[in-house]
Design a protein around this motif. Structure first.
Motif, PDB file in Angstrom:
ATOM      1  N   PHE A 122       0.838  -1.215   0.000  1.00  0.00           N
ATOM      2  CA  PHE A 122       0.000   0.000   0.000  1.00  0.00           C
ATOM      3  C   PHE A 122       0.871   1.263   0.000  1.00  0.00           C
ATOM      4  N   LEU A 123       1.870   1.283   0.876  1.00  0.00           N
ATOM      5  CA  LEU A 123       2.736   2.461   0.978  1.00  0.00           C
ATOM      6  C   LEU A 123       3.571   2.667  -0.286  1.00  0.00           C
ATOM      7  N   GLU A 124       4.074   1.559  -0.844  1.00  0.00           N
ATOM      8  CA  GLU A 124       4.878   1.680  -2.057  1.00  0.00           C
ATOM      9  C   GLU A 124       4.026   2.184  -3.212  1.00  0.00           C
ATOM     10  N   SER A 125       2.801   1.690  -3.317  1.00  0.00           N
ATOM     11  CA  SER A 125       1.905   2.150  -4.377  1.00  0.00           C
ATOM     12  C   SER A 125       1.545   3.617  -4.193  1.00  0.00           C
ATOM     13  N   TYR A 126       1.360   4.005  -2.932  1.00  0.00           N
ATOM     14  CA  TYR A 126       1.035   5.406  -2.646  1.00  0.00           C
ATOM     15  C   TYR A 126       2.191   6.325  -3.044  1.00  0.00           C
ATOM     16  N   ALA A 127       3.418   5.879  -2.754  1.00  0.00           N
ATOM     17  CA  ALA A 127       4.585   6.704  -3.086  1.00  0.00           C
ATOM     18  C   ALA A 127       4.846   6.741  -4.588  1.00  0.00           C
ATOM     19  N   TYR A 128       4.534   5.648  -5.263  1.00  0.00           N
ATOM     20  CA  TYR A 128       4.824   5.577  -6.699  1.00  0.00           C
ATOM     21  C   TYR A 128       3.785   6.295  -7.542  1.00  0.00           C
ATOM     22  N   ALA A 129       2.564   6.324  -7.097  1.00  0.00           N
ATOM     23  CA  ALA A 129       1.462   6.831  -7.921  1.00  0.00           C
ATOM     24  C   ALA A 129       1.692   8.287  -8.323  1.00  0.00           C
ATOM     25  N   ASP A 130       1.539   8.551  -9.608  1.00  0.00           N
ATOM     26  CA  ASP A 130       1.634   9.905 -10.149  1.00  0.00           C
ATOM     27  C   ASP A 130       0.886   9.909 -11.478  1.00  0.00           C
ATOM     28  N   GLU A 131      -0.347  10.362 -11.456  1.00  0.00           N
ATOM     29  CA  GLU A 131      -1.176  10.333 -12.656  1.00  0.00           C
ATOM     30  C   GLU A 131      -0.587  11.200 -13.761  1.00  0.00           C
ATOM     31  N   ILE A 132       0.041  12.303 -13.384  1.00  0.00           N
ATOM     32  CA  ILE A 132       0.664  13.177 -14.380  1.00  0.00           C
ATOM     33  C   ILE A 132       1.804  12.448 -15.094  1.00  0.00           C
ATOM     34  N   ALA A 133       2.666  11.810 -14.300  1.00  0.00           N
ATOM     35  CA  ALA A 133       3.778  11.061 -14.895  1.00  0.00           C
ATOM     36  C   ALA A 133       3.273   9.919 -15.764  1.00  0.00           C
ATOM     37  N   ASP A 134       2.173   9.277 -15.333  1.00  0.00           N
ATOM     38  CA  ASP A 134       1.603   8.198 -16.143  1.00  0.00           C
ATOM     39  C   ASP A 134       1.135   8.710 -17.494  1.00  0.00           C
ATOM     40  N   GLN A 135       0.519   9.891 -17.508  1.00  0.00           N
ATOM     41  CA  GLN A 135       0.062  10.462 -18.769  1.00  0.00           C
ATOM     42  C   GLN A 135       1.240  10.728 -19.702  1.00  0.00           C
ATOM     43  N   ILE A 136       2.305  11.320 -19.176  1.00  0.00           N
ATOM     44  CA  ILE A 136       3.478  11.627 -20.007  1.00  0.00           C
ATOM     45  C   ILE A 136       4.171  10.350 -20.467  1.00  0.00           C
ATOM     46  N   ASP A 137       4.349   9.404 -19.547  1.00  0.00           N
ATOM     47  CA  ASP A 137       5.031   8.157 -19.904  1.00  0.00           C
ATOM     48  C   ASP A 137       4.238   7.355 -20.922  1.00  0.00           C
ATOM     49  N   ASN A 138       2.911   7.335 -20.777  1.00  0.00           N
ATOM     50  CA  ASN A 138       2.080   6.600 -21.738  1.00  0.00           C
ATOM     51  C   ASN A 138       2.161   7.230 -23.123  1.00  0.00           C
ATOM     52  N   ALA A 139       2.154   8.556 -23.181  1.00  0.00           N
ATOM     53  CA  ALA A 139       2.277   9.233 -24.473  1.00  0.00           C
ATOM     54  C   ALA A 139       3.644   8.965 -25.099  1.00  0.00           C
ATOM     55  N   GLU A 140       4.681   8.984 -24.270  1.00  0.00           N
ATOM     56  CA  GLU A 140       6.029   8.709 -24.780  1.00  0.00           C
ATOM     57  C   GLU A 140       6.146   7.274 -25.285  1.00  0.00           C
ATOM     58  N   HIS A 141       5.579   6.340 -24.502  1.00  0.00           N
ATOM     59  CA  HIS A 141       5.629   4.934 -24.901  1.00  0.00           C
ATOM     60  C   HIS A 141       4.871   4.709 -26.209  1.00  0.00           C
ATOM     61  N   ALA A 142       3.713   5.357 -26.356  1.00  0.00           N
ATOM     62  CA  ALA A 142       2.946   5.210 -27.597  1.00  0.00           C
ATOM     63  C   ALA A 142       3.720   5.750 -28.785  1.00  0.00           C
ATOM     64  N   TYR A 143       4.398   6.882 -28.586  1.00  0.00           N
ATOM     65  CA  TYR A 143       5.186   7.469 -29.679  1.00  0.00           C
ATOM     66  C   TYR A 143       6.352   6.561 -30.056  1.00  0.00           C
ATOM     67  N   GLU A 144       7.059   6.055 -29.062  1.00  0.00           N
ATOM     68  CA  GLU A 144       8.183   5.162 -29.346  1.00  0.00           C
ATOM     69  C   GLU A 144       7.707   3.872 -30.023  1.00  0.00           C
ATOM     70  N   LYS A 145       6.545   3.396 -29.629  1.00  0.00           N
ATOM     71  CA  LYS A 145       5.999   2.186 -30.243  1.00  0.00           C
ATOM     72  C   LYS A 145       5.680   2.416 -31.710  1.00  0.00           C
ATOM     73  N   GLU A 146       5.072   3.566 -32.024  1.00  0.00           N
ATOM     74  CA  GLU A 146       4.749   3.874 -33.419  1.00  0.00           C
ATOM     75  C   GLU A 146       6.011   4.127 -34.230  1.00  0.00           C
ATOM     76  N   LEU A 147       7.027   4.725 -33.616  1.00  0.00           N
ATOM     77  CA  LEU A 147       8.292   4.916 -34.312  1.00  0.00           C
ATOM     78  C   LEU A 147       8.917   3.568 -34.685  1.00  0.00           C
ATOM     79  N   ALA A 148       8.926   2.656 -33.736  1.00  0.00           N
ATOM     80  CA  ALA A 148       9.492   1.333 -34.009  1.00  0.00           C
ATOM     81  C   ALA A 148       8.704   0.613 -35.099  1.00  0.00           C
ATOM     82  N   ARG A 149       7.390   0.751 -35.056  1.00  0.00           N
ATOM     83  CA  ARG A 149       6.570   0.104 -36.081  1.00  0.00           C
ATOM     84  C   ARG A 149       6.819   0.730 -37.448  1.00  0.00           C
ATOM     85  N   HIS A 150       6.973   2.052 -37.470  1.00  0.00           N
ATOM     86  CA  HIS A 150       7.212   2.716 -38.745  1.00  0.00           C
ATOM     87  C   HIS A 150       8.578   2.329 -39.321  1.00  0.00           C
TER      88      HIS A 150
END
Length: 363
Positions: free
Chosen positions: A263-291
């Motif tokens: 519970f404590l580790e999840s609480y410390a790790y959680a960051d919705e803002i970082a998740d949004q940025i990381d997900n967008a970055e991951h999607a871009y890198e995935k499309e780059l690799a596919r292209h």
């Protein structure tokens, strides 16, 4: 017939003539010193000798001859490229169409980073530590449950599988900490809508400060707490039955601590803002690799190599043909040079246009 072979038959020269050979021949030529230089111009009555006409035709022959040789030599590569044309067109169409997807993913990543990066709290690379921490918690809790299962008479394999399931459930019960942290951060980020930039307004839900699912989160917290307590109680009861209450309390407390630590580790790790940025970055890198995979398709690469090979062969033969034409012309001049008694030492010079003689009239 090979152009070099044709030249060899006409001129009697070996097909391996080189710059060194021409240099050696030139070194054998010397100009004799005389008291007075005299040269006989070409007779005006003979515009062109038969031998010149012959070598003009031989020279004109070289261009088409070498061009035909180039076409013949490049034919296998051109046929191979033609065979790949349909597949290459399909691959090129897919790659060209995917460019829009890549552009959209890039725009999303740039927009997300520009809008949310000032509010990011979790550093890059935190995901690896998060995964390692969860794995350590599952492994540690699984060991205790496995020993308990073996002690009460279960088969080791069954005890191990059950322990993994129980340990995973205990760790997952602690994941609710991330939802509580997201709820807290959302309220903390509450902004006046008018103060948001245009890009931030696309993520207005992150700055509204409200979450209509708060009641659901409270219910999930209750279920997670119950799951952790049930696992801890089961371990306590089993150990207490076999080894006494103190041992049961120790192992039960460890199981409860695993759930709490998760519970404590999840609480410390959680960051919705970082998740949004990381997900967008991951999607871009995935499309780059596919292209890159689409653009580097084997059919496209093979066709390009075949076409380049054919073009290179044609260019090579064009250059060889031009060199052969000049060689034929030089051989003709050599014949004329060796025959000054017939054609003179050179072409007669023409007087400058508009030159005036001493008599005052045009020359």
């Amino acid at each position: 017939m090979n152009p070099l072979t044709k030249i060899a038959q006409v001129t009697g020269l070996a097909t391996t003539d080189s710059v060194i050979e021409h240099t050696m021949a030139a070194e054998q030529i010397s100009l004799q010193r005389v008291d007075e230089a005299a040269a006989v111009p070409r007779p005006e009555s003979v515009s062109k000798t038969w031998v010149e006409n012959e070598y003009d035709q031989l020279e004109a022959e070289q261009g088409p001859l070498w061009a035909a040789a180039g076409i013949e030599a490049s034919r296998p590569a051109e046929l191979a490229a033609a065979g790949l044309m349909r597949a290459a067109e399909g691959a090129d169409h897919l790659a060209a169409g995917h460019e829009q997807v890549v552009d959209a993913a890039r725009d999303r990543y740039l927009t997300t980073t520009e809008a949310l990066s000032p509010f990011r709290r979790r550093a890059h690379g935190g995901k690896a530590l998060h995964v390692c921490a969860k794995g350590a918690l599952v492994l540690g809790d699984a060991v205790g449950v496995t020993l308990l299962g073996i002690n009460i008479g279960d088969y080791p394999v069954l005890a191990g599988l059950m322990s993994i399931s129980a340990a995973t459930a205990a760790v997952i019960s602690g994941l609710i900490g991330s939802e509580i942290r997201v709820l807290r951060d959302t309220r903390r980020r509450q902004f006046d809508i008018g103060l948001l930039t245009d890009t931030q307004k696309r993520f207005m839900h992150l700055f509204s400060g409200t979450d209509k699912g708060a009641k659901v989160i409270k219910a999930v917290v209750g279920v997670s707490t119950a799951a952790g307590l049930l696992i801890a109680s089961a371990i306590f009861a089993g150990r207490a039955e076999l080894e006494g209450a103190m041992t049961g309390l120790i192992y039960g407390g460890i199981a409860a601590a695993v759930a709490a630590g998760s519970f404590l580790e999840s609480y410390a790790y959680a960051d919705e803002i970082a998740d949004q940025i990381d997900n967008a970055e991951h999607a871009y890198e995935k499309e780059l690799a596919r292209h890159q995979r689409l653009a580097g398709a084997g059919t496209l690469r093979d066709q390009a190599k075949r076409l380049a090979e054919a073009e290179s062969i044609v260019r090579e033969h064009d250059q060889r043909g031009e060199a052969a034409m000049k060689r034929i012309r030089s051989l003709m001049y050599g014949i004329l040079r060796r025959s000054p008694g017939v054609v003179g030492h050179g072409a007669a010079s023409e007087p400058p246009i508009g030159r005036i003689n001493r008599a005052g009239g045009p020359q």
